[in-house]
Design a protein around this motif. Structure first.
Motif, PDB file in Angstrom:
ATOM      1  N   GLY A   6      40.302  -5.375  59.064  1.00  0.00           N
ATOM      2  CA  GLY A   6      40.271  -6.684  60.181  1.00  0.00           C
ATOM      3  C   GLY A   6      39.513  -6.446  61.295  1.00  0.00           C
ATOM      4  O   GLY A   6      38.992  -5.354  61.504  1.00  0.00           O
ATOM      5  N   ASP A   7      39.403  -7.452  62.073  1.00  0.00           N
ATOM      6  CA  ASP A   7      38.540  -7.408  63.261  1.00  0.00           C
ATOM      7  C   ASP A   7      39.469  -7.913  64.313  1.00  0.00           C
ATOM      8  O   ASP A   7      39.305  -8.777  65.191  1.00  0.00           O
ATOM      9  N   PHE A   8      40.276  -6.880  64.570  1.00  0.00           N
ATOM     10  CA  PHE A   8      41.305  -6.940  65.577  1.00  0.00           C
ATOM     11  C   PHE A   8      40.650  -6.027  66.880  1.00  0.00           C
ATOM     12  O   PHE A   8      40.082  -5.278  66.610  1.00  0.00           O
ATOM     13  N   GLU A  47      47.398 -14.624  67.254  1.00  0.00           N
ATOM     14  CA  GLU A  47      47.810 -15.935  67.773  1.00  0.00           C
ATOM     15  C   GLU A  47      48.729 -16.247  66.783  1.00  0.00           C
ATOM     16  O   GLU A  47      48.260 -16.437  65.798  1.00  0.00           O
ATOM     17  N   PRO A  48      49.889 -17.118  67.159  1.00  0.00           N
ATOM     18  CA  PRO A  48      50.816 -17.597  66.290  1.00  0.00           C
ATOM     19  C   PRO A  48      50.246 -18.821  65.562  1.00  0.00           C
ATOM     20  O   PRO A  48      50.641 -18.813  64.649  1.00  0.00           O
ATOM     21  N   GLN A  49      49.353 -19.639  66.452  1.00  0.00           N
ATOM     22  CA  GLN A  49      48.924 -20.722  65.622  1.00  0.00           C
ATOM     23  C   GLN A  49      47.907 -20.346  64.579  1.00  0.00           C
ATOM     24  O   GLN A  49      47.456 -21.380  64.001  1.00  0.00           O
ATOM     25  N   TRP A  50      47.573 -19.413  64.386  1.00  0.00           N
ATOM     26  CA  TRP A  50      46.648 -18.775  63.221  1.00  0.00           C
ATOM     27  C   TRP A  50      47.054 -17.916  62.270  1.00  0.00           C
ATOM     28  O   TRP A  50      46.662 -17.170  61.682  1.00  0.00           O
ATOM     29  N   ALA A  51      48.660 -18.131  62.260  1.00  0.00           N
ATOM     30  CA  ALA A  51      49.471 -17.305  61.287  1.00  0.00           C
ATOM     31  C   ALA A  51      49.061 -17.572  59.685  1.00  0.00           C
ATOM     32  O   ALA A  51      49.379 -16.682  58.985  1.00  0.00           O
ATOM     33  N   VAL A  55      43.621 -19.865  57.760  1.00  0.00           N
ATOM     34  CA  VAL A  55      43.104 -20.079  59.236  1.00  0.00           C
ATOM     35  C   VAL A  55      42.867 -18.519  59.961  1.00  0.00           C
ATOM     36  O   VAL A  55      42.009 -18.155  60.629  1.00  0.00           O
ATOM     37  N   PHE A  56      43.881 -17.607  59.388  1.00  0.00           N
ATOM     38  CA  PHE A  56      43.951 -16.231  60.027  1.00  0.00           C
ATOM     39  C   PHE A  56      42.910 -15.523  59.841  1.00  0.00           C
ATOM     40  O   PHE A  56      42.155 -14.963  60.429  1.00  0.00           O
ATOM     41  N   VAL A  57      42.119 -15.387  58.374  1.00  0.00           N
ATOM     42  CA  VAL A  57      41.216 -14.724  57.798  1.00  0.00           C
ATOM     43  C   VAL A  57      39.772 -15.340  58.812  1.00  0.00           C
ATOM     44  O   VAL A  57      38.900 -14.426  58.843  1.00  0.00           O
ATOM     45  N   GLU A  58      39.570 -16.752  58.985  1.00  0.00           N
ATOM     46  CA  GLU A  58      38.769 -17.141  59.688  1.00  0.00           C
ATOM     47  C   GLU A  58      38.311 -16.636  61.132  1.00  0.00           C
ATOM     48  O   GLU A  58      37.546 -16.436  61.599  1.00  0.00           O
ATOM     49  N   HIS A  59      39.482 -15.989  61.720  1.00  0.00           N
ATOM     50  CA  HIS A  59      39.530 -15.562  63.141  1.00  0.00           C
ATOM     51  C   HIS A  59      39.438 -14.134  62.974  1.00  0.00           C
ATOM     52  O   HIS A  59      38.959 -13.382  64.126  1.00  0.00           O
ATOM     53  N   TYR A  60      40.074 -13.601  62.181  1.00  0.00           N
ATOM     54  CA  TYR A  60      40.386 -11.903  62.175  1.00  0.00           C
ATOM     55  C   TYR A  60      39.909 -11.189  61.169  1.00  0.00           C
ATOM     56  O   TYR A  60      39.732  -9.952  60.973  1.00  0.00           O
ATOM     57  N   GLY A 161      51.568 -11.501  65.831  1.00  0.00           N
ATOM     58  CA  GLY A 161      51.289 -10.169  65.494  1.00  0.00           C
ATOM     59  C   GLY A 161      51.611 -10.074  63.978  1.00  0.00           C
ATOM     60  O   GLY A 161      52.330 -10.815  63.284  1.00  0.00           O
ATOM     61  N   LYS A 162      51.019  -8.878  63.381  1.00  0.00           N
ATOM     62  CA  LYS A 162      51.069  -8.585  62.304  1.00  0.00           C
ATOM     63  C   LYS A 162      51.202  -7.203  62.003  1.00  0.00           C
ATOM     64  O   LYS A 162      50.999  -6.577  62.943  1.00  0.00           O
ATOM     65  N   LEU A 163      51.549  -6.535  60.896  1.00  0.00           N
ATOM     66  CA  LEU A 163      51.638  -5.174  60.618  1.00  0.00           C
ATOM     67  C   LEU A 163      50.637  -4.853  59.453  1.00  0.00           C
ATOM     68  O   LEU A 163      50.294  -5.577  58.774  1.00  0.00           O
ATOM     69  N   LEU A 164      49.954  -3.566  59.733  1.00  0.00           N
ATOM     70  CA  LEU A 164      49.141  -3.036  59.004  1.00  0.00           C
ATOM     71  C   LEU A 164      49.813  -1.832  58.244  1.00  0.00           C
ATOM     72  O   LEU A 164      50.131  -1.009  59.063  1.00  0.00           O
TER      73      LEU A 164
END
Length: 185
Positions: A6-8, A47-51, A55-60, A161-164
């Motif tokens: 990911g791009d975190f 960000e919670p709104q991108w959970a 949408v998540f993969v577009e941002h991260y 938040g997410k876990l890897l």
């Protein structure tokens, strides 16, 4: 620390940020056992709104589409009893509720648990349910494709938040049962 996928901006070992996790997830990290050390479980702030996955993969990072897993709670019914279980499949697949899940649970009928049941029983937020920290005794059905990945993005118990998590570690969770074909295209 640089995240493995990911791009975190950064990734933090989960034992170093327990306050960011729900109580059941933090407790599971504190009590972690298995061949993969707890500090290999990483937390990334999101960000919670991108959970939601699309949408998540577009941002991260688009690479996360193939490296993310969804955890859903199912209810298997037989006679007067209900068995709750968690299912973990790649985000590009769907849980085979009426086939693999129903057979594994020995249920006559299986369906997705209601939002109220899923959040109430897990102590986690809807959209952030994770296989780490589920109630004792629950079967955790894990698709074999998830276990094969070096790192998998899963929920953190919250929408933020997410876990890897190393795929191998998911196979060692309490109650884990690795199944071929749990996730279908």
């Amino acid at each position: 620390m640089r995240p493995p996928i990911g791009d975190f901006d950064t990734a933090t070992p989960a034992p170093d940020c327990l306050a960011e996790l729900t109580a059941p997830v933090a407790d599971a990290v504190r009590a972690w056992q298995g061949s993969v050390p707890a500090d290999r479980i990483l937390y990334v702030d999101t960000e919670p709104q991108w959970a939601d996955t699309a949408v998540f993969v577009e941002h991260y990072g688009r690479d996360l589409l193939e490296r993310s897993a969804n955890c859903v709670v199912v209810a298997g019914k037989r006679g007067g009893g209900t068995t709750l279980a968690a299912c973990l499949v790649l985000s590009t697949t769907r849980v085979d509720v009426n086939g693999a899940v129903r057979r594994q649970l020995g249920a006559r009928k299986a369906s997705f648990a209601s939002m109220e049941t899923a959040t109430g029983e897990t102590g986690m937020e809807y959209g952030g349910i994770t296989p780490v920290g589920l109630p004792t005794g629950w079967p955790v059905l894990v698709d074999s494709a998830v276990v094969d990945l070096p790192y998998v993005l899963v929920g953190s118990g919250r929408r933020r938040g997410k876990l890897l998590v190393p795929g191998k570690a998911l196979a060692e969770l309490p109650g884990a049962i690795v199944l071929e074909g749990l996730g279908t295209a």
